[in-house]
Scaffold this motif. Sequence first.
Motif, PDB file in Angstrom:
ATOM      1  N   PHE A 210       0.825  -1.218   0.000  1.00 27.29           N
ATOM      2  CA  PHE A 210       0.000   0.000   0.000  1.00 27.29           C
ATOM      3  C   PHE A 210       0.855   1.262   0.000  1.00 27.29           C
ATOM      4  N   PHE A 211       2.019   1.164  -0.584  1.00 24.82           N
ATOM      5  CA  PHE A 211       2.907   2.315  -0.655  1.00 24.82           C
ATOM      6  C   PHE A 211       2.172   3.503  -1.281  1.00 24.82           C
ATOM      7  N   GLY A 212       2.246   4.624  -0.591  1.00 27.37           N
ATOM      8  CA  GLY A 212       1.542   5.808  -1.082  1.00 27.37           C
ATOM      9  C   GLY A 212       0.374   6.173  -0.194  1.00 27.37           C
ATOM     10  N   ALA A 213      -0.208   5.159   0.483  1.00 29.09           N
ATOM     11  CA  ALA A 213      -1.334   5.464   1.376  1.00 29.09           C
ATOM     12  C   ALA A 213      -0.803   6.158   2.629  1.00 29.09           C
ATOM     13  N   PHE A 214      -1.559   7.142   3.157  1.00 29.75           N
ATOM     14  CA  PHE A 214      -1.075   7.811   4.375  1.00 29.75           C
ATOM     15  C   PHE A 214      -1.462   7.039   5.626  1.00 29.75           C
ATOM     16  N   ALA A 215      -2.363   6.064   5.473  1.00 24.06           N
ATOM     17  CA  ALA A 215      -2.741   5.223   6.612  1.00 24.06           C
ATOM     18  C   ALA A 215      -3.233   3.886   6.085  1.00 24.06           C
ATOM     19  N   VAL A 216      -2.931   2.837   6.813  1.00 24.89           N
ATOM     20  CA  VAL A 216      -3.452   1.507   6.474  1.00 24.89           C
ATOM     21  C   VAL A 216      -4.026   0.919   7.762  1.00 24.89           C
ATOM     22  N   MET A 217      -5.295   0.529   7.729  1.00 25.46           N
ATOM     23  CA  MET A 217      -5.927  -0.091   8.882  1.00 25.46           C
ATOM     24  C   MET A 217      -6.844  -1.207   8.418  1.00 25.46           C
ATOM     25  N   SER A 218      -7.187  -2.126   9.347  1.00 24.69           N
ATOM     26  CA  SER A 218      -7.953  -3.311   8.962  1.00 24.69           C
ATOM     27  C   SER A 218      -9.302  -2.938   8.349  1.00 24.69           C
ATOM     28  N   ASP A 219      -9.900  -1.866   8.843  1.00 22.47           N
ATOM     29  CA  ASP A 219     -11.212  -1.390   8.368  1.00 22.47           C
ATOM     30  C   ASP A 219     -11.402  -0.013   8.983  1.00 22.47           C
ATOM     31  N   LEU A 220     -12.584   0.569   8.833  1.00 22.56           N
ATOM     32  CA  LEU A 220     -12.782   1.931   9.350  1.00 22.56           C
ATOM     33  C   LEU A 220     -13.117   1.952  10.835  1.00 22.56           C
ATOM     34  N   GLY A 221     -13.446   0.776  11.395  1.00 25.11           N
ATOM     35  CA  GLY A 221     -13.745   0.688  12.828  1.00 25.11           C
ATOM     36  C   GLY A 221     -15.148   1.157  13.166  1.00 25.11           C
ATOM     37  N   GLU A 222     -15.607   0.694  14.314  1.00 24.03           N
ATOM     38  CA  GLU A 222     -16.930   1.074  14.835  1.00 24.03           C
ATOM     39  C   GLU A 222     -16.760   1.379  16.322  1.00 24.03           C
ATOM     40  N   PRO A 223     -17.707   2.110  16.934  1.00 27.61           N
ATOM     41  CA  PRO A 223     -17.622   2.314  18.386  1.00 27.61           C
ATOM     42  C   PRO A 223     -17.573   0.950  19.084  1.00 27.61           C
ATOM     43  N   GLN A 224     -16.753   0.801  20.044  1.00 32.05           N
ATOM     44  CA  GLN A 224     -16.568  -0.462  20.795  1.00 32.05           C
ATOM     45  C   GLN A 224     -15.958  -1.577  19.952  1.00 32.05           C
ATOM     46  N   ARG A 225     -15.574  -1.252  18.722  1.00 29.96           N
ATOM     47  CA  ARG A 225     -14.939  -2.278  17.888  1.00 29.96           C
ATOM     48  C   ARG A 225     -13.893  -1.575  17.037  1.00 29.96           C
TER      49      ARG A 225
END
Length: 276
Positions: A210-225
């Motif tokens: 993902f070179f070029g992305a400013f952030a990499v995360m598993s997903d966007l997330g949810e409250p309490q998750r």
Amino acid sequence: MRAAVKALIFDVDGTLVDTEEIHRQAFNETFASLGLDWNWHRALYGKLLQVTGGKERLLHYLARYRPDEAPEWADGVKEIHALKTARYTALLEQGEIAFRPGIARLIEEAVSTGRRVAIATTTTRANVVALLQHATPKINASAFEVIVAGDEVARKKPSPEVYDEVLRQLGIPASQCVAIEDSANGVLSACRAGIPTLATPSLYTMGDDFFGAFAVMSDLGEPQRSFVHIDGAGFDEEMVSVAAIDRWLSLSRFLPRGSRGKGLHPPLVTALEMTQ
Ligand code: XBP
Ligand code: MG
């Protein structure tokens, strides 16, 4: 001064919903209905996905894996693909399709805070319409002010054309938008258009670079998750929110640097840099 993001631009396949297994099923069922013994198993499909666009993928498959049959079928690719699209949209009607974590939440938050929302995809427009109709929790399709689909530009991702066209229709500079992608080809496309890009890998793209992305995360997330932070911005967040995106955009090191087409990759910042 804080930079406020003006528009969020979403990819579809793998980003809004993890759809590629449904695409693969639609391709395989179409082949079987035509009496073809072509079978795109998972390992093969992972390789074929490097070629974006269903028609382009079919042509690549014929040339690479079925050279003897290629002359006979090459002219029929458009029709095979039309059958596949019909099958794919029918599968979406039947199945329980869920948006990935945080998608519906972030879009609702963006709309309610006056930000604009758009789609830049490689897939067929009919597939996007069906997906927005059937995926849950429901998102009002009118939230997406601009949608540009695969066949509406000359070159598909990783070319920047689809993002360039979204920017043109929105009338907003690239630096005031954020793209959300799931694949290396998608990140490349958005970064080449000069858009700060966040990546949430999906089933088939977990091993992508993902070179070029400013952030990499598993997903966007949810409250309490919370999401699982992978790289770049967001190591100290639980969810990707509009406020977090505004904060990240205000840090100039996240923005694409240089001129168009000349190594236009924002640095992938490390968690350490974020603490400075
Ligand atoms: C996904 C694709 C698409 C789908 C199939 O790209 O490459 O080709 O696999 O859709 P994105 P079509 O994530 O940019 O949407 O068969 O309609 O092309
Ligand atoms: Mg994608």
